[in-house]
Design an enzyme around this catalytic site. Structure first.
Site, PDB file in Angstrom:
ATOM      1  N   ASN A 106     -49.111 -48.244 -16.194  1.00 37.68           N
ATOM      2  CA  ASN A 106     -50.294 -48.538 -15.385  1.00 37.68           C
ATOM      3  C   ASN A 106     -49.793 -48.912 -13.989  1.00 37.68           C
ATOM      4  OD1 ASN A 106     -52.604 -49.533 -14.198  1.00 37.68           O
ATOM      5  ND2 ASN A 106     -52.741 -51.374 -15.473  1.00 37.68           N
ATOM      6  N   TRP A 107     -49.924 -47.985 -13.073  1.00 36.70           N
ATOM      7  CA  TRP A 107     -49.355 -48.197 -11.730  1.00 36.70           C
ATOM      8  C   TRP A 107     -50.213 -49.101 -10.856  1.00 36.70           C
ATOM      9  CZ3 TRP A 107     -47.256 -42.678 -10.085  1.00 36.70           C
ATOM     10  CH2 TRP A 107     -46.079 -42.422 -10.814  1.00 36.70           C
ATOM     11  N   LYS A 108     -51.410 -49.436 -11.295  1.00 33.63           N
ATOM     12  CA  LYS A 108     -52.320 -50.276 -10.508  1.00 33.63           C
ATOM     13  C   LYS A 108     -52.439 -49.703  -9.082  1.00 33.63           C
ATOM     14  CE  LYS A 108     -51.139 -54.000 -13.591  1.00 33.63           C
ATOM     15  NZ  LYS A 108     -51.036 -55.404 -13.868  1.00 33.63           N
TER      16      LYS A 108
ATOM     17  N   HIS B 221     -59.355 -53.396 -18.455  1.00 33.94           N
ATOM     18  CA  HIS B 221     -58.156 -54.153 -18.085  1.00 33.94           C
ATOM     19  C   HIS B 221     -58.603 -55.531 -17.591  1.00 33.94           C
ATOM     20  CE1 HIS B 221     -54.607 -55.470 -15.919  1.00 33.94           C
ATOM     21  NE2 HIS B 221     -53.929 -54.598 -16.656  1.00 33.94           N
TER      22      HIS B 221
ATOM     23  N   GLU C 260     -57.809 -57.205 -15.144  1.00 32.61           N
ATOM     24  CA  GLU C 260     -58.089 -57.265 -13.700  1.00 32.61           C
ATOM     25  C   GLU C 260     -59.490 -56.721 -13.411  1.00 32.61           C
ATOM     26  OE1 GLU C 260     -54.493 -55.264 -12.427  1.00 32.61           O
ATOM     27  OE2 GLU C 260     -53.356 -56.967 -13.192  1.00 32.61           O
TER      28      GLU C 260
ATOM     29  N   GLU D 160     -53.475 -57.288 -24.343  1.00 35.75           N
ATOM     30  CA  GLU D 160     -52.799 -57.783 -23.148  1.00 35.75           C
ATOM     31  C   GLU D 160     -53.174 -59.237 -22.911  1.00 35.75           C
ATOM     32  OE1 GLU D 160     -51.368 -54.426 -20.441  1.00 35.75           O
ATOM     33  OE2 GLU D 160     -53.339 -55.015 -19.767  1.00 35.75           O
TER      34      GLU D 160
ATOM     35  N   GLY E  88     -47.919 -59.612 -15.459  1.00 34.18           N
ATOM     36  CA  GLY E  88     -47.305 -59.780 -14.146  1.00 34.18           C
ATOM     37  C   GLY E  88     -46.704 -61.156 -13.919  1.00 34.18           C
TER      38      GLY E  88
ATOM     39  N   SER F  33     -45.781 -58.022 -19.059  1.00 34.47           N
ATOM     40  CA  SER F  33     -44.366 -58.274 -18.734  1.00 34.47           C
ATOM     41  C   SER F  33     -43.383 -57.568 -19.673  1.00 34.47           C
ATOM     42  CB  SER F  33     -44.093 -59.781 -18.690  1.00 34.47           C
ATOM     43  OG  SER F  33     -44.834 -60.377 -17.653  1.00 34.47           O
TER      44      SER F  33
ATOM     45  N   GLY G  69     -46.936 -52.429 -16.666  1.00 33.78           N
ATOM     46  CA  GLY G  69     -47.265 -52.417 -15.248  1.00 33.78           C
ATOM     47  C   GLY G  69     -46.009 -52.243 -14.410  1.00 33.78           C
ATOM     48  N   GLY G  70     -45.467 -53.363 -13.937  1.00 29.41           N
ATOM     49  CA  GLY G  70     -44.353 -53.356 -12.985  1.00 29.41           C
ATOM     50  C   GLY G  70     -43.171 -52.492 -13.406  1.00 29.41           C
TER      51      GLY G  70
HETATM   52  P1  PGA Z   1     -47.102 -56.009 -16.259  1.00 33.33           P
HETATM   53  O1  PGA Z   1     -48.601 -55.446 -16.303  1.00 33.33           O
HETATM   54  O2  PGA Z   1     -46.276 -55.144 -17.184  1.00 33.33           O
HETATM   55  O3  PGA Z   1     -46.682 -55.894 -14.829  1.00 33.33           O
HETATM   56  O4  PGA Z   1     -47.160 -57.423 -16.748  1.00 33.33           O
HETATM   57  C1  PGA Z   1     -49.175 -54.971 -17.495  1.00 33.33           C
HETATM   58  C2  PGA Z   1     -50.605 -54.552 -17.265  1.00 33.33           C
HETATM   59  O5  PGA Z   1     -51.309 -55.196 -16.480  1.00 33.33           O
HETATM   60  O6  PGA Z   1     -51.091 -53.558 -17.848  1.00 33.33           O
END
Ligand code: PGA
Length: 269
Positions: free
Chosen positions: A19-21, A104, A106, A180, A186, A224, A245-246
């Site tokens: 997930n590149w956001k 998600h 967010e 999640e 993050g 994470s 994500g990251g």
């Molecule tokens: P993260 O993000 O791996 O950077 O913690 C995961 C996500 O939000 O899907």
């Protein structure tokens, strides 16, 4: 741990989703796929990437020579209409997108998406034939007050359970869940394998309780995830992959996670 009797072919391959956001410019997207296609990675897991909407057409064409499937991070709950700035799931399907992430944390927290909206988005995307990764997860205060399971059940009961009414089993064949925990996204704080597996097991039981296909449905862990912790997470029976994500932004990192998913898969077979 070990192989569950209920372990079906649908869950036999791990799924690793990047997930590149709101990250990467076009040159970074091109660089990612150049590296991912050039390297001799085996991609024997399901490897999916969700770039920003604007990069989906480029990503689809850049990924042609790879096994990576492309999807979106969100979509509208309508196919067309006077909805300035929204993205139609019908147009995502039309472009050739494979999946969409719905709910998600967010989207829930920053954009205040409600259970009803998420239900409508998931239903429409599934009906259009997109795979849907539906996210659930508790906040730190939910966990600290002992409400993790209550929150997970509410998210399933209010957004997914109503979809069962009048739906054929086929509708759910493209559904995946991502657990999640919000406190792990993050933050560098990751749920331990056993904490995540306990939540996944609960989610599976809750899906069954609401007549959703709890056994066959892949449940991914997100929060994470990195090369140092993915082995442990994927060694658990109820963890079928990861939403990352990251650590999905660079091809070498993402491919590294996918290689580990392959090894984790071998461990469980
Ligand atoms: P993260 O993000 O791996 O950077 O913690 C995961 C996500 O939000 O899907």
């Amino acid at each position: 741990m070990g192989q569950s009797k209920s372990f079906t072919s649908r869950r036999a391959r791990h799924t690793i989703v990047g997930n590149w956001k709101m990250n990467h410019k076009l040159a970074d997207v091109a660089g990612f796929f150049k590296n991912a296609c050039d390297a001799s990675y085996s991609w024997d897991c399901e490897a999916w990437i969700a770039p920003q909407f604007i990069h989906i057409p480029d990503a689809l064409s850049l990924a042609t020579n790879s096994k990576i499937k492309i999807g979106a991070q969100n979509c509208s709950d309508k196919t067309a209409g006077a909805l300035t700035g929204e993205i139609s799931p019908a147009c995502l399907k039309d472009l050739g997108a494979h999946f969409v992430i719905i709910g998600h944390s967010e989207r829930r927290q920053i954009f205040h998406e409600t259970h009803d909206q998420l239900q409508a988005k998931a239903k429409l995307a599934l009906e259009l034939g997109l795979h849907v990764i539906f996210c659930v997860g508790e906040t730190l205060s939910d966990r600290e007050s002992g409400n993790t399971f209550k929150v997970l059940e509410k998210q399933i009961a209010e957004s997914l359970a109503p979809l069962v009414q009048g739906a054929s089993k086929e509708l759910f064949s493209k559904l995946l869940i991502a657990y999640e925990p919000v406190w792990a996204i993050g933050t560098g704080k990751v749920a331990t394998g056993s904490e995540a597996n306990e939540a996944h097991h609960f989610i599976r039981q809750t899906l069954l309780k609401y007549n959703l296909p709890g056994i066959d449905l892949p449940i991914l862990y997100g929060g994470s995830v990195k090369k140092d912790n993915i082995d442990e997470l994927l060694s658990f029976e109820d963890i079928d992959g990861s939403l990352v994500g990251g650590a999905s932004l660079l091809a070498s990192d993402f491919a590294g996670l996918c290689q580990k998913a392959l090894r984790g898969q071998n461990k469980r077979m």
